[in-house]
Design a protein around this motif. Structure first.
Motif, short mmCIF file in Angstrom:
data_model
loop_
_atom_site.label_atom_id
_atom_site.label_comp_id
_atom_site.label_asym_id
_atom_site.label_seq_id
_atom_site.Cartn_x
_atom_site.Cartn_y
_atom_site.Cartn_z
N GLN A 177 0.83 -1.23 0.18
CA GLN A 177 0.06 -0.03 -0.03
C GLN A 177 0.78 1.22 -0.26
O GLN A 177 0.54 2.25 -0.58
CB GLN A 177 -1.02 -0.07 1.37
N SER A 178 1.99 1.19 1.03
CA SER A 178 2.57 2.53 0.79
C SER A 178 4.03 2.10 1.23
O SER A 178 4.62 1.00 1.69
CB SER A 178 1.88 3.27 2.01
N ARG A 212 4.95 -1.09 3.51
CA ARG A 212 3.54 -1.55 4.39
C ARG A 212 2.71 -2.45 3.40
O ARG A 212 2.35 -2.15 2.34
CB ARG A 212 2.69 -0.18 4.84
N GLY A 216 -0.47 -4.14 4.17
CA GLY A 216 -1.68 -4.13 4.82
C GLY A 216 -1.21 -3.75 5.94
O GLY A 216 -0.61 -2.64 6.36
N ASN A 217 -1.50 -4.57 7.35
CA ASN A 217 -1.17 -4.25 8.85
C ASN A 217 0.40 -4.34 9.09
O ASN A 217 0.92 -3.77 9.93
CB ASN A 217 -2.02 -4.88 9.66
N ASP A 218 1.28 -4.81 8.13
CA ASP A 218 2.52 -5.30 8.28
C ASP A 218 3.24 -3.97 7.71
O ASP A 218 3.22 -3.53 6.61
CB ASP A 218 2.90 -6.26 7.76
N MET A 219 4.50 -3.83 8.46
CA MET A 219 5.51 -2.97 7.59
C MET A 219 6.82 -3.72 7.78
O MET A 219 7.22 -4.02 9.01
CB MET A 219 5.87 -1.53 8.45
N ARG A 220 7.38 -3.90 6.76
CA ARG A 220 8.49 -4.77 6.75
C ARG A 220 9.69 -3.84 6.08
O ARG A 220 9.41 -2.99 5.29
CB ARG A 220 8.45 -5.80 5.87
#
Lengths: 109, 113
Positions: free
Chosen positions: A31-32, A92, A94-98
């Motif tokens: 997403q971002s 990012r 979804g809810n994860d940022m890696r």
């Protein structure tokens, strides 16, 4: 394959030059995209975010995103010794940022 | 507006012991993520909590656990410490909205001897 990959460097550029940092990411719903700067012994701080294809400029920094190629980059113009740090690419999902492993940049006076 | 607060800042533990780290996110943020950072490895994702529920978990052994309280404060626990657990542990406070940046605390530097 890691989800977010960066050239580990180190990258060394002379003062005043352009530093180019690159990052690729895996084929997930992304997403971002973010670039963080981390000085030695400190926590990461956000310097750029980008959400759509193309370029985004903020002062001496330009982020570039190409979703078709799953590629995001950061250009630092007129590099200064104070830019010497590790630069972390973050995506990012979804809810994860890696995060990528980071690229260590040294700007030599 | 207060930032992300992590305590303690530094910790030295012996192999086999356990440790608990704390993180208070930014007011209004209900999501907290934990990361482990070691030299050359970047930030490795541990887990993410939202409204007291673990939503995501990284590839770490069961010795690593966490929880979140009703006031959004989060703790992570590492049991049976190993030398390889020496790292900077970072907590990130995630704003509502889902696509935004994460805000980091100062981290807890854990040394296992």
């Amino acid at each position: 394959q890691k989800e977010v990959e960066q050239n580990s460097g180190p990258l060394s550029v002379p003062e005043g030059a352009i530093a180019s940092l690159n990052c690729t990411y895996s084929d997930r719903v992304s997403q971002s995209f973010f670039w963080y700067r981390q000085y030695s012994g400190k926590s990461p701080e956000l310097i750029m975010s980008i959400y759509s294809n193309g370029d985004k400029e903020d002062g001496r920094f330009t982020a570039q995103l190409n979703k078709a190629s799953q590629y995001v980059s950061l250009l630092i113009r007129d590099s200064q010794p104070s830019d010497s740090a590790t630069y972390l690419c973050a995506v990012r999902f979804g809810n994860d940022m890696r995060f990528g492993a980071g690229t260590r940049l040294t700007v030599k006076p | 507006k207060a930032g992300v607060t992590q305590t303690p800042r530094y910790l030295i533990k012996t192999r086999g012991q356990q440790v608990t780290l704390s993180c208070s996110p930014i007011s209004g943020h209900r999501s907290v993520s934990w990361y482990q950072q070691t030299p050359g490895q970047g930030l490795q994702f541990l887990f993410e909590y939202f409204s007291e529920t673990q939503r995501n978990k990284g590839n770490f052994p069961g010795r690593f656990s966490g929880r979140q309280f009703s006031n959004s404060r989060s703790e992570m626990n590492v049991s049976t410490l190993e030398l390889g657990d020496s790292a900077l542990y970072l907590c990130a406070s995630n704003p509502p909205g889902g696509s935004t940046e994460a805000f980091f605390g100062q981290g807890t530097r854990l040394t296992v001897v």
